[in-house]
Design a protein around this motif. Structure first.
Motif, PDB file in Angstrom:
ATOM      1  N   GLN A  28      15.822  21.909  32.785  1.00  0.00           N
ATOM      2  CA  GLN A  28      15.753  23.088  31.915  1.00  0.00           C
ATOM      3  C   GLN A  28      14.768  24.117  32.477  1.00  0.00           C
ATOM      4  OE1 GLN A  28      17.663  23.796  29.438  1.00  0.00           O
ATOM      5  NE2 GLN A  28      18.554  21.841  28.848  1.00  0.00           N
ATOM      6  N   HIS A  29      13.628  23.631  32.985  1.00  0.00           N
ATOM      7  CA  HIS A  29      12.648  24.540  33.596  1.00  0.00           C
ATOM      8  C   HIS A  29      13.263  25.260  34.793  1.00  0.00           C
ATOM      9  CE1 HIS A  29       9.073  26.166  35.472  1.00  0.00           C
ATOM     10  NE2 HIS A  29       9.472  25.592  36.584  1.00  0.00           N
ATOM     11  N   HIS A  30      13.907  24.515  35.664  1.00  0.00           N
ATOM     12  CA  HIS A  30      14.506  25.131  36.848  1.00  0.00           C
ATOM     13  C   HIS A  30      15.597  26.124  36.462  1.00  0.00           C
ATOM     14  CE1 HIS A  30      12.290  23.005  39.914  1.00  0.00           C
ATOM     15  NE2 HIS A  30      12.532  21.849  39.309  1.00  0.00           N
ATOM     16  N   TYR A  31      16.349  25.826  35.422  1.00  0.00           N
ATOM     17  CA  TYR A  31      17.357  26.762  34.934  1.00  0.00           C
ATOM     18  C   TYR A  31      16.690  28.030  34.406  1.00  0.00           C
ATOM     19  CZ  TYR A  31      20.902  28.900  32.015  1.00  0.00           C
ATOM     20  OH  TYR A  31      21.758  29.801  31.433  1.00  0.00           O
ATOM     21  N   ALA A  32      15.597  27.869  33.667  1.00  0.00           N
ATOM     22  CA  ALA A  32      14.889  29.016  33.081  1.00  0.00           C
ATOM     23  C   ALA A  32      14.375  29.976  34.144  1.00  0.00           C
ATOM     24  CB  ALA A  32      13.739  28.531  32.198  1.00  0.00           C
ATOM     25  N   VAL A  33      14.050  29.459  35.331  1.00  0.00           N
ATOM     26  CA  VAL A  33      13.558  30.333  36.401  1.00  0.00           C
ATOM     27  C   VAL A  33      14.665  30.723  37.372  1.00  0.00           C
ATOM     28  CG1 VAL A  33      11.173  29.545  36.198  1.00  0.00           C
ATOM     29  CG2 VAL A  33      12.704  28.408  37.815  1.00  0.00           C
ATOM     30  N   GLY A  34      15.914  30.376  37.044  1.00  0.00           N
ATOM     31  CA  GLY A  34      17.052  30.889  37.795  1.00  0.00           C
ATOM     32  C   GLY A  34      17.559  30.062  38.954  1.00  0.00           C
ATOM     33  N   ARG A  35      17.239  28.788  39.012  1.00  0.00           N
ATOM     34  CA  ARG A  35      17.711  27.992  40.149  1.00  0.00           C
ATOM     35  C   ARG A  35      19.149  27.514  39.957  1.00  0.00           C
ATOM     36  NH1 ARG A  35      11.988  26.430  40.155  1.00  0.00           N
ATOM     37  NH2 ARG A  35      11.078  27.658  41.805  1.00  0.00           N
ATOM     38  N   PRO A  36      19.418  26.548  39.100  1.00  0.00           N
ATOM     39  CA  PRO A  36      20.835  26.186  38.937  1.00  0.00           C
ATOM     40  C   PRO A  36      21.522  27.154  37.975  1.00  0.00           C
ATOM     41  CG  PRO A  36      19.485  24.722  37.610  1.00  0.00           C
ATOM     42  CD  PRO A  36      18.543  25.639  38.376  1.00  0.00           C
ATOM     43  N   THR A  37      22.839  27.229  38.075  1.00  0.00           N
ATOM     44  CA  THR A  37      23.623  28.016  37.131  1.00  0.00           C
ATOM     45  C   THR A  37      23.803  27.193  35.860  1.00  0.00           C
ATOM     46  OG1 THR A  37      25.716  27.113  37.912  1.00  0.00           O
ATOM     47  CG2 THR A  37      24.901  29.125  39.020  1.00  0.00           C
TER      48      THR A  37
END
Length: 110
Positions: A28-37
């Motif tokens: 969720q953190h990585h998604y929030a900073v734009g890494r995975p779609t």
């Protein structure tokens, strides 16, 4: 010890529910900073809850940078006014469902 004994592999360590939750929070953190779609996030979160071993969980984070600090306990958003309360999201965890929601502080488990 002979050569055949040296190459015995240890069994894979089983993952716990807490470890699955930790991986979801990191994703969720990585998604929030734009890494995975969003589709990648959904796929990885589903895979995290289906994972049986720690190695399967590590594989879900392998292409993402470093350690992410994730709160040890869920964030409470129960004091938000009703209009600001988050939408609920369901995630399947094998034989049961986990309810989570989004608030300005991040994903939480009510």
């Amino acid at each position: 010890m002979n050569d055949s004994e040296e190459h015995i592999t240890r069994p894979a360590l089983r993952a716990s529910d807490a470890e699955r939750d930790q991986v979801e929070a990191q994703l969720q953190h990585h998604y929030a900073v734009g890494r995975p779609t969003l589709p990648e996030l959904e796929e990885r979160v589903a895979a995290a809850y289906e994972a049986r071993t720690r190695e399967q969980l590590r594989a879900l984070l392998r292409d993402l940078p470093g350690e992410v600090e994730v709160p040890a306990s869920p964030i409470s958003c129960d004091r938000l006014p009703p209009a600001d309360r988050p939408a609920v999201r369901l995630a399947s965890r094998g034989d049961h469902w986990v309810v989570t929601g989004w608030c300005p502080a991040g994903w939480y488990k009510p």
